[in-house]
Structure formats: structure tokens, C-alpha cells
Motif scaffolding. Structure first.
Motif, PDB file in Angstrom:
ATOM      1  N   THR A  13       0.838  -1.202   0.000  1.00  0.00           N
ATOM      2  CA  THR A  13       0.000   0.000   0.000  1.00  0.00           C
ATOM      3  C   THR A  13       0.876   1.256   0.000  1.00  0.00           C
ATOM      4  O   THR A  13       2.047   1.215   0.390  1.00  0.00           O
ATOM      5  N   VAL A  63      -7.137   2.786   2.236  1.00  0.00           N
ATOM      6  CA  VAL A  63      -6.886   1.756   3.253  1.00  0.00           C
ATOM      7  C   VAL A  63      -7.798   1.877   4.467  1.00  0.00           C
ATOM      8  O   VAL A  63      -7.840   0.964   5.296  1.00  0.00           O
ATOM      9  N   VAL A  69      -9.818  -2.511   0.889  1.00  0.00           N
ATOM     10  CA  VAL A  69      -8.705  -3.380   1.299  1.00  0.00           C
ATOM     11  C   VAL A  69      -8.979  -4.819   0.869  1.00  0.00           C
ATOM     12  O   VAL A  69      -8.096  -5.507   0.337  1.00  0.00           O
ATOM     13  N   ASN A  88       1.982  -2.988   4.717  1.00  0.00           N
ATOM     14  CA  ASN A  88       1.118  -1.855   5.051  1.00  0.00           C
ATOM     15  C   ASN A  88       1.985  -0.609   5.196  1.00  0.00           C
ATOM     16  O   ASN A  88       2.568  -0.353   6.252  1.00  0.00           O
ATOM     17  N   GLY A 120      -5.692  -3.969   6.965  1.00  0.00           N
ATOM     18  CA  GLY A 120      -4.850  -4.777   6.094  1.00  0.00           C
ATOM     19  C   GLY A 120      -4.364  -6.029   6.791  1.00  0.00           C
ATOM     20  O   GLY A 120      -4.411  -7.133   6.231  1.00  0.00           O
TER      21      GLY A 120
END
Length: 246
Positions: A13, A63, A69, A88, A120
Motif C-alpha cells: 500500500t 486503506v 482493502v 502496510n 490490512g
């Protein structure tokens, strides 16, 4: 020579630029297929195309949204067949002294960093525990160890990520899932290079190695935590700071 992540699929991410993009590129160099996720749809699509359409795909994701997600993680499974690694990394800053910081600025940073990392970790762990393996790498910060002036929100979130990673690691260790975190120090990115010179200089003065780190120096540690090189490590926090705050 086989790469350290050969045959693995990873989701990163905040991967359109900076540390996240460096991690994605390094993972591909080590043999992984990658899903790059970012709020900036155009930028992340461009980044993935530059890495290579056969090994990278870019997706727009917020996120703080469980649906986003879940979709991001599903992309990895649908496109490349598995979810082996999640990094993450997504984050924002809303710096202000505590006296001037608004509730909204506090909530935004806590939501993106802490809730985003929790979502996540939770959703990836659900997938990974079913397959009996997986590695999650959560991006904390040295600010979560020391506390930075003007960052009561950011320091709290980053400290929370380190502690949450430990708690989550205990829950899934027996299922073959490892969760570790990284605490970068001063890393040369677009965000840090926009800092006022006096702020940059004061941080540099605290670094025994006498230089800022490069995004790829975080990426290499992420490879270590994502790969079998760290097979007996979970719940750890690795400081990558040039010796700052030893």
C-alpha cells in the motif's frame, strides 16, 4: 539465481511513490509478483506499468475502507494466484503542535495509519492463515519510538502500529503467519525533502552515520522480513535509522 521472493505474490500500500514504490520494485527484482495500491489511481497505474505489466498491477485503494482493502487483496489472488506478503505502508501527515492540531487532523492520521494497518493485517491474515503461510510487514516509524514535536497524531499512530503488530503476531503465529514492523528514520523522499532546511539539518545532526537513508534501504529490510531469511522472526520491530536514537 533464484530470487528471495520467487513465486510469491505481494501487496504494497502507498506504492505509487517513495518507500512503497521502492519496496514494490525490489520485491519484483527478487522474483515476486506485486499489486501496488494507492489513493492516486493514475499515479499507481503508471508506477505499475513502469515496473512491468506481467509482474505488477496497480489498484486504487483507500486503506480506511474495508471494502477497498478486501478488493485490493482479492486482486492479488485473482491475478497472480496467492497472497503471500502484505506491506502496510500507506500514510499521511497532518503536522501541527498539539495546541493547534484539530480533531480532524488527529482523526485523519490515526485512521489512515492505525486503522488502515489494522484492516490490512486483519484481512490479509484471514487469507494467509487458511493457506498456512504468509508474511505481513507493517511500517511504523522512529517517531513511534521517540515522539516528534508537532506529531502527537503521527507518533501515536506509529507507536500503535508497532504494538498492534506484536499483538496480532501472537494471534496468528501458530497458523504460519508472521507479522513484523519497520521503523524508518530520516529517509530521502519527496515528503522529507519538502521539509524546511533547518528542520532537515537538525534531524541530520542526530544521525551517527551522517546521512539520510534512501527508500531502497527500507525496501531491502522489507525483503528480509517478507522472505524466508527471517523465518523465525515475528512481532519484531526493526529500526532502520542510521543509528539515530540508539
Amino acid at each position: 539465481m533464484t530470487g528471495l521472493l520467487e513465486g510469491k505474490t505481494a501487496v504494497i500500500t502507498g506504492a505509487a511513490q517513495g518507500i512503497g514504490l521502492a519496496i514494490a520494485q525490489r520485491f519484483v527484482d527478487e522474483g515476486a509478483k506485486v499489486v501496488l495500491a494507492d489513493m492516486n489511481a493514475d499515479q499507481v497505474a503508471t508506477a505499475a506499468a513502469a515496473i512491468g505489466p506481467d509482474v505488477a498491477v496497480g489498484v486504487a485503494a483507500n486503506v480506511t475502507s474495508a471494502d477497498d482493502v478486501a478488493a485490493m487483496l482479492k486482486t492479488a489472488v485473482d491475478r497472480f494466484g496467492s497472497l503471500d506478503v502484505l506491506v502496510n505502508n500507506a500514510g499521511i501527515t497532518r503536522d501541527a503542535s498539539m495546541r493547534k492540531m484539530t480533531e480532524e487532523q488527529f482523526d485523519q492520521v490515526i485512521s489512515v495509519h492505525l486503522k488502515g494497518t489494522w484492516l490490512g493485517t486483519k484481512l490479509a491474515a484471514d487469507i494467509m492463515r487458511e493457506q498456512g503461510s504468509g508474511a505481513i510487514v507493517n511500517m511504523s516509524s522512529i517517531s513511534g519510538k521517540v515522539g516528534n514535536f508537532g506529531q502527537t497524531n503521527y507518533s501515536a499512530a506509529k507507536a500503535g502500529i508497532a504494538a498492534m503488530s506484536k499483538a496480532a503476531a501472537k494471534e496468528v503465529a501458530a497458523k504460519g503467519v508472521r507479522i513484523n514492523s519497520i521503523q524508518p528514520g530520516l529517509i530521502r523522499t519527496a515528503m522529507t525533502e519538502a521539509m524546511p532546511k533547518e528542520a532537515w539539518d537538525s534531524k541530520m545532526a542526530e544521525i551517527p552515520m551522517g546521512r539520510a537513508g534512501e527508500p531502497d534501504e527500507i525496501a531491502k529490510v522489507a525483503v528480509f522480513l517478507a522472505s524466508d531469511l527471517s523465518s523465525y522472526m515475528t512481532g519484531t520491530v526493526l529500526e532502520v535509522t542510521g543509528g539515530r536514537y540508539m
